[in-house]
Scaffold this motif. Structure first.
Motif, mmCIF file in Angstrom:
data_model
loop_
_atom_site.group_PDB
_atom_site.id
_atom_site.type_symbol
_atom_site.label_atom_id
_atom_site.label_comp_id
_atom_site.label_asym_id
_atom_site.label_seq_id
_atom_site.Cartn_x
_atom_site.Cartn_y
_atom_site.Cartn_z
ATOM 1 N N PRO B 55 0.824 -1.214 0.000
ATOM 2 C CA PRO B 55 0.000 0.000 0.000
ATOM 3 C C PRO B 55 0.860 1.267 0.000
ATOM 4 N N ASP B 56 0.258 2.348 -0.455
ATOM 5 C CA ASP B 56 0.992 3.620 -0.542
ATOM 6 C C ASP B 56 1.561 4.061 0.810
ATOM 7 N N GLN B 58 2.570 2.315 3.272
ATOM 8 C CA GLN B 58 3.751 1.509 3.626
ATOM 9 C C GLN B 58 4.972 1.987 2.825
ATOM 10 N N ALA B 59 4.757 2.200 1.529
ATOM 11 C CA ALA B 59 5.864 2.663 0.679
ATOM 12 C C ALA B 59 6.328 4.050 1.111
ATOM 13 N N ARG B 60 5.360 4.894 1.512
ATOM 14 C CA ARG B 60 5.746 6.250 1.917
ATOM 15 C C ARG B 60 6.500 6.230 3.245
ATOM 16 N N GLU B 62 8.496 3.826 4.162
ATOM 17 C CA GLU B 62 9.859 3.414 3.782
ATOM 18 C C GLU B 62 10.632 4.593 3.174
ATOM 19 N N LEU B 63 9.926 5.391 2.358
ATOM 20 C CA LEU B 63 10.555 6.581 1.778
ATOM 21 C C LEU B 63 10.988 7.545 2.888
ATOM 22 N N ARG B 65 11.771 6.857 5.918
ATOM 23 C CA ARG B 65 12.964 6.303 6.586
ATOM 24 C C ARG B 65 14.221 6.538 5.755
ATOM 25 N N ALA B 66 14.112 6.266 4.442
ATOM 26 C CA ALA B 66 15.282 6.449 3.567
ATOM 27 C C ALA B 66 15.753 7.896 3.628
ATOM 28 N N LEU B 67 14.814 8.834 3.621
ATOM 29 C CA LEU B 67 15.180 10.258 3.688
ATOM 30 C C LEU B 67 15.865 10.583 5.018
ATOM 31 N N ARG B 72 18.089 13.964 5.467
ATOM 32 C CA ARG B 72 17.192 14.976 4.882
ATOM 33 C C ARG B 72 15.946 15.018 5.767
ATOM 34 N N ASP B 75 12.525 16.779 4.704
ATOM 35 C CA ASP B 75 11.804 15.981 3.704
ATOM 36 C C ASP B 75 11.206 14.736 4.354
ATOM 37 N N GLU B 79 7.159 13.550 4.810
ATOM 38 C CA GLU B 79 6.581 12.265 4.386
ATOM 39 C C GLU B 79 5.926 11.557 5.568
ATOM 40 N N LYS B 82 2.491 12.861 6.139
ATOM 41 C CA LYS B 82 1.499 12.333 5.178
ATOM 42 C C LYS B 82 1.051 10.931 5.601
#
Lengths: 109, 221
Positions: B55-56, B58-60, B62-63, B65-67, B72, B75, B79, B82
């Motif tokens: 799902p979006d 979950q992906a967001r 992960e995004l 965390r990566a940021l 960053r 940013d 996320e 959201k």
């Protein structure tokens, strides 16, 4: 001895299903071999590259996983799951900037 | 005789009549040859796509965390907000968010976020981040409780042990603090920065000679 060795007489579709069963049983090495055998016979089938990419990542073979997932995305650029797994494995590999780019490609702003 | 002929006739033609009568009934099922099994799918058919979806939210997450790993933070926090707008009751996301707030220097916001997570739902990382925000607020006693618990649950975590040793020294419990420093230095004998802090606590504890000896060990000959 690997008793789950894939059989060359099986169809690509059946090999994919066999690989799925091997993967579900936790036999990742056998699943990878099965998906790769199927992919040799159907090199333009993105679903095989996607499956191989996911299980390769679970096995810690991230370089091979990334190659398979990139192929899956190239073969079917609209396949969201392949793009997201590519982003995930990039992150697991510590390639955070590349992972961010992949996530952003998939997610709405 | 007049009646015998029709009866004989009926008897003689009985089969035909019976056949005629039978035709008014539905035909009996006829045995047939076994049907062949359905043909297997042709080899050219496509491989069945995986049904799994991510799902979006979950992906967001992960995004986000990566940021945060890229430092960053603004940013990343955008996320996280959201994701939390979609999943406001998800404590795992909320404490991740709190940690990133802390890493970004927003200590007060981090404290508010992390202290709102039920203590039993806090992960080790979340609990330690909460303790760090408590230290930043001067709430040493509350932070000490968390550091002690987390230090006891992982004897190899020298960073948490160091934080506990520091709190003990700031609250003038030198003997206990020095004991922890010695444990850390047993595990990390070459760590000059820890040894210098140890030397400082020795000085506070009224042991200047011992302090000087430890400081000398951190300097080139």
């Amino acid at each position: 001895m690997n008793t789950w060795a894939p059989r060359r007489g099986l169809s690509v579709r059946t090999l994919a299903r066999l690989g799925d069963l091997q993967q579900q049983a936790g036999n990742y090495a056998a699943a990878i071999a099965t998906y790769q055998l199927a992919a040799e016979r159907a090199p333009r089938e993105p679903e095989l590259q996607l499956r191989a990419g996911i299980v390769l990542a679970w096995e810690g073979r991230r370089t091979e996983s990334l190659a398979a997932l990139r192929t899956a995305v190239a073969l079917n650029p609209d396949r969201r799951l392949a793009q997201l797994y590519l982003a995930r494995v990039l992150m697991w590999d510590g390639q955070f900037a590349e992972a961010v780019n992949e996530y952003r490609r998939v997610l709405p702003p | 005789m007049k009646f015998i002929v029709p009866v004989l006739s009926l008897l003689l033609t009985g089969g035909a009549l019976a056949e005629e009568a039978a035709s008014l009934l539905p035909p009996l099922p006829q045995p047939t040859a076994p049907k062949a099994l359905p043909a297997p799918p042709r080899d050219t058919s496509r491989v069945v796509p995986l049904s799994e979806e991510i799902p979006d939210w979950q992906a967001r997450w992960e995004l986000a965390r990566a940021l945060s790993y890229l430092q960053r933070y603004d940013d990343s926090l955008a996320e996280y907000r959201k994701v939390l707008a979609e999943r406001p009751d998800d404590v795992a996301i909320r404490q991740d968010y709190g940690q990133v707030l802390y890493w970004s220097g927003r200590t007060a916001e981090a404290y508010a976020e992390l202290s709102g997570v039920p203590s039993q739902a806090l992960t080790r990382a979340g609990a330690l981040a909460l303790a760090d925000t408590m230290v930043a607020r001067g709430e040493f006693a509350r932070a000490e409780v968390i550091y002690r618990a987390q230090s006891a649950s992982d004897e190899t975590d020298q960073l948490t042990r160091l934080k506990l040793a520091e709190i003990l020294s700031w609250t003038k419990r030198y003997d206990e603090s020095l004991g922890l420093y010695r444990k850390i230095l047993e595990a990390r004998p070459g760590d000059g920065q820890v040894r210098r802090r140890y030397a400082l606590v020795l000085l506070w504890a009224g042991r200047p000679e011992d302090s000087a000896a430890e400081l000398r060990r951190t300097l080139p000959p």
